[in-house]
Motif scaffolding. Sequence first.
Motif, short mmCIF file in Angstrom:
data_model
loop_
_atom_site.label_atom_id
_atom_site.label_comp_id
_atom_site.label_asym_id
_atom_site.label_seq_id
_atom_site.Cartn_x
_atom_site.Cartn_y
_atom_site.Cartn_z
N ASN A 16 0.83 -1.22 0.00
CA ASN A 16 0.00 0.00 0.00
C ASN A 16 0.86 1.26 0.00
N GLU A 17 1.94 1.23 0.77
CA GLU A 17 2.82 2.41 0.84
C GLU A 17 3.54 2.61 -0.49
N LEU A 18 3.95 1.50 -1.12
CA LEU A 18 4.62 1.63 -2.41
C LEU A 18 3.64 2.08 -3.49
N GLN A 23 1.51 6.56 -6.77
CA GLN A 23 0.43 7.52 -6.99
C GLN A 23 0.97 8.95 -6.95
N TYR A 24 1.84 9.23 -5.97
CA TYR A 24 2.41 10.58 -5.88
C TYR A 24 3.33 10.86 -7.08
N LEU A 25 3.97 9.82 -7.59
CA LEU A 25 4.82 10.03 -8.77
C LEU A 25 3.95 10.41 -9.98
N LEU A 45 8.74 14.70 -3.24
CA LEU A 45 9.15 14.48 -1.84
C LEU A 45 8.15 13.57 -1.14
N GLN A 46 6.89 13.73 -1.49
CA GLN A 46 5.85 12.88 -0.90
C GLN A 46 6.08 11.43 -1.32
N ARG A 47 6.46 11.23 -2.56
CA ARG A 47 6.78 9.89 -3.06
C ARG A 47 7.91 9.27 -2.23
N GLU A 49 8.74 10.04 0.78
CA GLU A 49 8.24 9.76 2.13
C GLU A 49 7.50 8.42 2.16
N GLU A 50 6.71 8.15 1.13
CA GLU A 50 5.97 6.87 1.08
C GLU A 50 6.92 5.68 0.98
N VAL A 51 7.99 5.85 0.20
CA VAL A 51 8.98 4.76 0.11
C VAL A 51 9.59 4.54 1.50
N ASN A 52 9.86 5.64 2.21
CA ASN A 52 10.41 5.50 3.57
C ASN A 52 9.43 4.78 4.50
N HIS A 53 8.13 5.05 4.31
CA HIS A 53 7.13 4.34 5.12
C HIS A 53 7.20 2.83 4.84
N ALA A 54 7.29 2.50 3.55
CA ALA A 54 7.37 1.08 3.18
C ALA A 54 8.61 0.44 3.80
N HIS A 93 -6.93 9.73 -0.82
CA HIS A 93 -6.06 8.57 -0.70
C HIS A 93 -5.48 8.48 0.72
N GLU A 94 -5.04 9.61 1.26
CA GLU A 94 -4.48 9.59 2.61
C GLU A 94 -5.53 9.13 3.63
N ARG A 95 -6.78 9.54 3.40
CA ARG A 95 -7.83 9.10 4.33
C ARG A 95 -8.03 7.60 4.24
N SER A 96 -7.89 7.04 3.04
CA SER A 96 -8.05 5.58 2.94
C SER A 96 -6.86 4.87 3.58
N VAL A 97 -5.66 5.47 3.47
CA VAL A 97 -4.49 4.87 4.14
C VAL A 97 -4.69 4.90 5.65
N THR A 98 -5.25 5.99 6.15
CA THR A 98 -5.51 6.08 7.60
C THR A 98 -6.39 4.92 8.05
N GLU A 126 1.50 9.76 12.16
CA GLU A 126 1.99 10.20 10.84
C GLU A 126 0.81 10.51 9.91
N GLN A 127 -0.23 9.70 10.00
CA GLN A 127 -1.40 9.92 9.14
C GLN A 127 -2.10 11.23 9.46
N VAL A 128 -2.04 11.64 10.72
CA VAL A 128 -2.64 12.95 11.08
C VAL A 128 -1.92 14.04 10.28
N GLU A 129 -0.58 13.95 10.24
CA GLU A 129 0.21 14.94 9.48
C GLU A 129 -0.06 14.83 7.98
N GLU A 130 -0.12 13.60 7.49
CA GLU A 130 -0.33 13.39 6.05
C GLU A 130 -1.65 14.00 5.60
N GLU A 131 -2.70 13.76 6.38
CA GLU A 131 -4.00 14.31 6.01
C GLU A 131 -3.99 15.84 6.13
FE1 FEO Z 1 2.36 6.52 3.99
FE2 FEO Z 1 1.05 9.21 2.97
O1 FEO Z 1 1.13 7.82 4.17
#
Ligand code: FEO
Length: 165
Positions: A16-18, A23-25, A45-47, A49-54, A93-98, A126-131
């Motif tokens: 999901n994170e990848l 999606q951000y790309l 940069l958001q892309r 960040e998502e790779v870092n989450h993964a 999308h961020e809300r669905s990730v939450t 982290e999701q609070v910040e993302e949203e």
């Molecule tokens: Fe991995 Fe944008 O949350």
Amino acid sequence: MLSDKLQKALNEQINNELYAAYQYLAMAEYFAARNLDGFSHWMRLQREEEVNHALKIFDFVIDRDGRVTLSSIAAPDADFDSPLDVLKKALEHERSVTEMINALYASAKKDNDYPTEALMQWFVLEQVEEEASALKLVERLEMAGDDKAALLILDREVGQRTSTE
Ligand code: FEO
């Protein structure tokens, strides 16, 4: 040791994170193609960040003596009507990730898997910040409306983002 059920769920979250990175790309491409380089930079940069989450979940699974199984990443949505539409979709999308993160947190809690629960606590915040960051851009683009000069000023501002936090 991780239960099979949690290991599977964590592997799905890596995917999901990848997917989110992909999606951000696609969003970065939308802006780059329209010379909105600031927004494109923000999306790149958001892309990252998502790779870092993964990778954060990847490392956790390995540290718990589990196995990471990488699976196919679906093609991202690349059909956008406007900059505002892109940001609205990013927020959606961020809300669905939450919701996914909350479900994983609940599973870890139910299984008394305290390390996974602690990891998911990090992701919950982290999701609070993302949203919040996606919502802020939605609201600013709504303020800009059809004003091209305001859009260019906003583009310059978001282009100054330096960190993936
Ligand atoms: Fe991995 Fe944008 O949350």
